[in-house]
Design a protein around this motif. Structure first.
Motif, mmCIF file in Angstrom:
data_model
loop_
_atom_site.group_PDB
_atom_site.id
_atom_site.type_symbol
_atom_site.label_atom_id
_atom_site.label_comp_id
_atom_site.label_asym_id
_atom_site.label_seq_id
_atom_site.Cartn_x
_atom_site.Cartn_y
_atom_site.Cartn_z
ATOM 1 N N ASN A 109 0.808 -1.226 0.000
ATOM 2 C CA ASN A 109 0.000 0.000 0.000
ATOM 3 C C ASN A 109 0.836 1.267 0.000
ATOM 4 O OD1 ASN A 109 -2.612 -1.265 0.081
ATOM 5 N ND2 ASN A 109 -2.189 -1.812 2.211
ATOM 6 N N THR A 110 2.119 1.174 -0.345
ATOM 7 C CA THR A 110 2.962 2.359 -0.393
ATOM 8 C C THR A 110 3.750 2.387 -1.695
ATOM 9 O OG1 THR A 110 4.818 1.267 0.754
ATOM 10 C CG2 THR A 110 3.195 2.450 2.120
ATOM 11 N N LEU A 111 4.166 3.581 -2.078
ATOM 12 C CA LEU A 111 4.919 3.770 -3.312
ATOM 13 C C LEU A 111 5.952 4.870 -3.095
ATOM 14 C CD1 LEU A 111 5.140 3.049 -6.384
ATOM 15 C CD2 LEU A 111 3.581 4.960 -6.800
ATOM 16 N N ASP A 112 7.187 4.615 -3.514
ATOM 17 C CA ASP A 112 8.250 5.606 -3.390
ATOM 18 C C ASP A 112 8.307 6.476 -4.645
ATOM 19 O OD1 ASP A 112 8.825 4.484 -0.974
ATOM 20 O OD2 ASP A 112 10.655 3.469 -1.610
ATOM 21 N N MET A 124 15.984 26.568 2.297
ATOM 22 C CA MET A 124 16.517 25.411 1.568
ATOM 23 C C MET A 124 17.595 24.716 2.400
ATOM 24 S SD MET A 124 16.746 26.850 -2.352
ATOM 25 C CE MET A 124 15.275 27.371 -3.244
ATOM 26 N N THR A 125 17.155 24.024 3.450
ATOM 27 C CA THR A 125 18.077 23.299 4.319
ATOM 28 C C THR A 125 17.637 21.843 4.424
ATOM 29 O OG1 THR A 125 16.828 23.720 6.355
ATOM 30 C CG2 THR A 125 18.413 25.417 5.665
ATOM 31 N N SER A 126 18.563 20.996 4.812
ATOM 32 C CA SER A 126 18.259 19.568 4.948
ATOM 33 C C SER A 126 17.177 19.337 5.999
ATOM 34 C CB SER A 126 19.524 18.802 5.329
ATOM 35 O OG SER A 126 20.495 18.904 4.316
ATOM 36 N N ARG A 127 17.225 20.082 7.070
ATOM 37 C CA ARG A 127 16.255 19.906 8.153
ATOM 38 C C ARG A 127 14.849 20.269 7.700
ATOM 39 N NH1 ARG A 127 16.726 22.705 14.185
ATOM 40 N NH2 ARG A 127 14.806 21.799 15.057
ATOM 41 N N ILE A 128 14.725 21.373 6.964
ATOM 42 C CA ILE A 128 13.404 21.788 6.496
ATOM 43 C C ILE A 128 12.892 20.819 5.436
ATOM 44 C CG2 ILE A 128 12.184 23.570 5.183
ATOM 45 C CD1 ILE A 128 13.742 25.647 6.730
ATOM 46 N N ALA A 147 11.430 17.862 7.103
ATOM 47 C CA ALA A 147 10.127 18.177 7.699
ATOM 48 C C ALA A 147 9.041 18.251 6.626
ATOM 49 C CB ALA A 147 10.205 19.488 8.474
ATOM 50 N N VAL A 148 9.365 18.858 5.482
ATOM 51 C CA VAL A 148 8.409 18.917 4.375
ATOM 52 C C VAL A 148 8.090 17.505 3.879
ATOM 53 C CG1 VAL A 148 8.076 19.691 2.001
ATOM 54 C CG2 VAL A 148 9.091 21.237 3.682
ATOM 55 N N GLY A 149 9.128 16.668 3.780
ATOM 56 C CA GLY A 149 8.910 15.289 3.367
ATOM 57 C C GLY A 149 7.990 14.535 4.318
ATOM 58 N N GLY A 150 8.123 14.800 5.623
ATOM 59 C CA GLY A 150 7.243 14.167 6.602
ATOM 60 C C GLY A 150 5.798 14.606 6.462
ATOM 61 N N PHE A 151 5.587 15.802 5.921
ATOM 62 C CA PHE A 151 4.224 16.276 5.665
ATOM 63 C C PHE A 151 3.633 15.574 4.442
ATOM 64 C CE2 PHE A 151 1.494 19.246 3.283
ATOM 65 C CZ PHE A 151 0.493 19.468 4.216
ATOM 66 N N ILE A 152 4.445 15.357 3.409
ATOM 67 C CA ILE A 152 3.958 14.706 2.189
ATOM 68 C C ILE A 152 3.678 13.232 2.423
ATOM 69 C CG2 ILE A 152 4.487 14.189 -0.222
ATOM 70 C CD1 ILE A 152 6.365 16.604 -0.212
ATOM 71 N N GLY A 153 4.565 12.588 3.150
ATOM 72 C CA GLY A 153 4.452 11.147 3.403
ATOM 73 C C GLY A 153 5.504 10.745 4.405
ATOM 74 N N LYS A 154 6.319 9.763 4.040
ATOM 75 C CA LYS A 154 7.436 9.342 4.885
ATOM 76 C C LYS A 154 8.728 9.700 4.163
ATOM 77 C CE LYS A 154 9.529 5.363 7.200
ATOM 78 N NZ LYS A 154 9.453 3.895 7.435
ATOM 79 N N PHE A 155 9.513 10.589 4.762
ATOM 80 C CA PHE A 155 10.754 11.040 4.141
ATOM 81 C C PHE A 155 11.759 9.898 4.055
ATOM 82 C CE2 PHE A 155 15.079 12.680 4.536
ATOM 83 C CZ PHE A 155 15.136 13.582 3.486
ATOM 84 N N ARG A 200 14.615 18.418 -4.562
ATOM 85 C CA ARG A 200 14.064 17.073 -4.810
ATOM 86 C C ARG A 200 14.227 16.219 -3.555
ATOM 87 N NH1 ARG A 200 16.725 13.872 -8.311
ATOM 88 N NH2 ARG A 200 14.860 12.780 -9.025
ATOM 89 N N ILE A 201 13.133 15.546 -3.165
ATOM 90 C CA ILE A 201 13.171 14.628 -2.035
ATOM 91 C C ILE A 201 12.418 13.354 -2.421
ATOM 92 C CG2 ILE A 201 13.476 16.295 -0.159
ATOM 93 C CD1 ILE A 201 10.509 16.432 0.196
ATOM 94 N N ARG A 202 12.880 12.242 -1.879
ATOM 95 C CA ARG A 202 12.226 10.961 -2.155
ATOM 96 C C ARG A 202 11.326 10.609 -0.979
ATOM 97 N NH1 ARG A 202 12.315 7.373 -6.075
ATOM 98 N NH2 ARG A 202 12.204 5.116 -5.720
ATOM 99 N N ILE A 203 10.069 10.295 -1.309
ATOM 100 C CA ILE A 203 9.038 10.133 -0.298
ATOM 101 C C ILE A 203 8.327 8.789 -0.491
ATOM 102 C CG2 ILE A 203 6.946 11.134 0.707
ATOM 103 C CD1 ILE A 203 9.390 12.906 0.964
ATOM 104 N N THR A 204 7.988 8.152 0.615
ATOM 105 C CA THR A 204 7.116 6.976 0.575
ATOM 106 C C THR A 204 5.678 7.456 0.732
ATOM 107 O OG1 THR A 204 8.816 5.531 1.520
ATOM 108 C CG2 THR A 204 6.529 4.779 1.649
ATOM 109 N N ILE A 205 4.876 7.225 -0.313
ATOM 110 C CA ILE A 205 3.487 7.695 -0.349
ATOM 111 C C ILE A 205 2.557 6.575 0.118
ATOM 112 C CG2 ILE A 205 1.648 8.590 -1.832
ATOM 113 C CD1 ILE A 205 3.929 10.516 -1.540
ATOM 114 N N ASP A 206 1.604 6.919 0.974
ATOM 115 C CA ASP A 206 0.553 5.989 1.381
ATOM 116 C C ASP A 206 -0.547 6.029 0.314
ATOM 117 O OD1 ASP A 206 -1.569 4.572 2.508
ATOM 118 O OD2 ASP A 206 -1.238 5.360 4.528
ATOM 119 N N LEU A 207 -0.764 4.897 -0.360
ATOM 120 C CA LEU A 207 -1.720 4.856 -1.466
ATOM 121 C C LEU A 207 -3.165 4.984 -1.005
ATOM 122 C CD1 LEU A 207 -0.063 2.031 -3.588
ATOM 123 C CD2 LEU A 207 0.034 4.507 -3.977
ATOM 124 N N ASN A 208 -3.412 4.877 0.281
ATOM 125 C CA ASN A 208 -4.773 5.032 0.797
ATOM 126 C C ASN A 208 -5.137 6.495 1.052
ATOM 127 O OD1 ASN A 208 -5.396 2.196 0.966
ATOM 128 N ND2 ASN A 208 -4.024 2.096 2.730
#
Length: 258
Positions: free
Chosen positions: A127-130, A143-147, A150-158, A175-183
């Motif tokens: 049920n997830t997609l990267d 434009m920092t690694s920490r921010i 945090a943005v990635g955690g809002f979209i899905g799982k960083f 660009r960040i790679r995120i694990t998306i919840d398909l639900n």
């Protein structure tokens, strides 16, 4: 003589009693050692395609093998309708496939999960997609690694940040790679501010993203198949999502090519 209506009930009760009382107690010495020389679950992926119905398994095998080009080969097995096992024979090959996700066959996106234990692959939830996500309109000071994390955690799982994010003088987006919840629906944008300053919006574009619905924002179907079309009057249907959420395909060009 027992009537035909009571006899089946008695038989059913007996069989249940025997099931509850019976059983097989296995001793430690009776368990065979697991030989993973032919099957190594650490090098296995389980996958499914986000689309209903069956597909041409031999054609899918040929297509994915041609895309993946595994140096040590790959074995593919159909576990169930639209559920597959992919066994690799070297860590380099399986990592390349994971890092290159998402993969497509006949415009259907493949959802994959790496096996984490020697368990039944049919029971693994898929049920997830990267995806790689572009973060646009982020002010330079943000434009920092920490921010970005945090943005990635809002979209899905960083998962990770692109190594090229902080190279060069100017970048239009991160660009960040995120694990998306398909639900869950895709995220379109996020509010951000520093201290008591005004809120600003950062927007998201999904690279090589699969089909998603412009009504509900979920991956896997188009608007004409959206459940909301059957739940709401037509005049109340809106499309808060759109094609603008797709990032242009990133193409690599060789200026020396003929």
């Amino acid at each position: 003589m027992a009537s035909s209506s009571t006899l089946p009930e008695k038989i059913f009760e007996i069989s249940l009693f025997e099931e509850d009382e019976g059983g097989l107690a296995i001793q430690e010495g009776d368990v065979a050692a697991v030989d993973d020389s032919d099957f190594n679950w650490r090098l296995c992926l389980v996958g499914r395609f986000i689309a209903p119905g069956s597909l041409d398994f031999p054609s899918m095998q040929q297509t994915l093998a041609a895309l993946w080009k595994p140096g040590k080969g790959v074995y593919m097995k159909e576990l169930d309708t639209n559920k597959f096992l992919f066994q690799f024979f070297h860590e380099i090959d399986i990592k390349r496939v994971i890092d290159g996700s998402p993969w497509f066959f006949n415009q259907r996106v493949l959802v994959i999960s790496r096996m984490e234990s020697n368990c039944n692959p049919r029971l693994i939830s898929l049920n997830t997609l990267d995806l790689w996500v572009q973060v646009h309109d982020l002010p330079i000071g943000f434009m920092t690694s920490r921010i970005l994390e945090a943005v990635g955690g809002f979209i899905g799982k960083f998962k990770e940040s692109c190594p090229k994010n902080f190279m060069g003088v100017w970048r239009d987006y991160m660009r960040i790679r995120i694990t998306i919840d398909l639900n869950l629906p895709l995220k379109r944008r996020m509010r951000i501010r520093k201290g008591d300053n005004e809120w600003i919006w950062v927007t998201f574009k999904y690279e090589n993203g699969p089909t998603f619905c412009f009504i509900c924002g979920r991956i896997g179907h188009l608007e004409k198949f959206c459940p909301k079309k059957f739940e709401l009057p037509e005049e109340e249907i809106v499309q808060p999502y759109g094609e603008w959420m797709r990032a242009p395909f990133r193409r690599q060009t060789n200026p020396m090519a003929p």
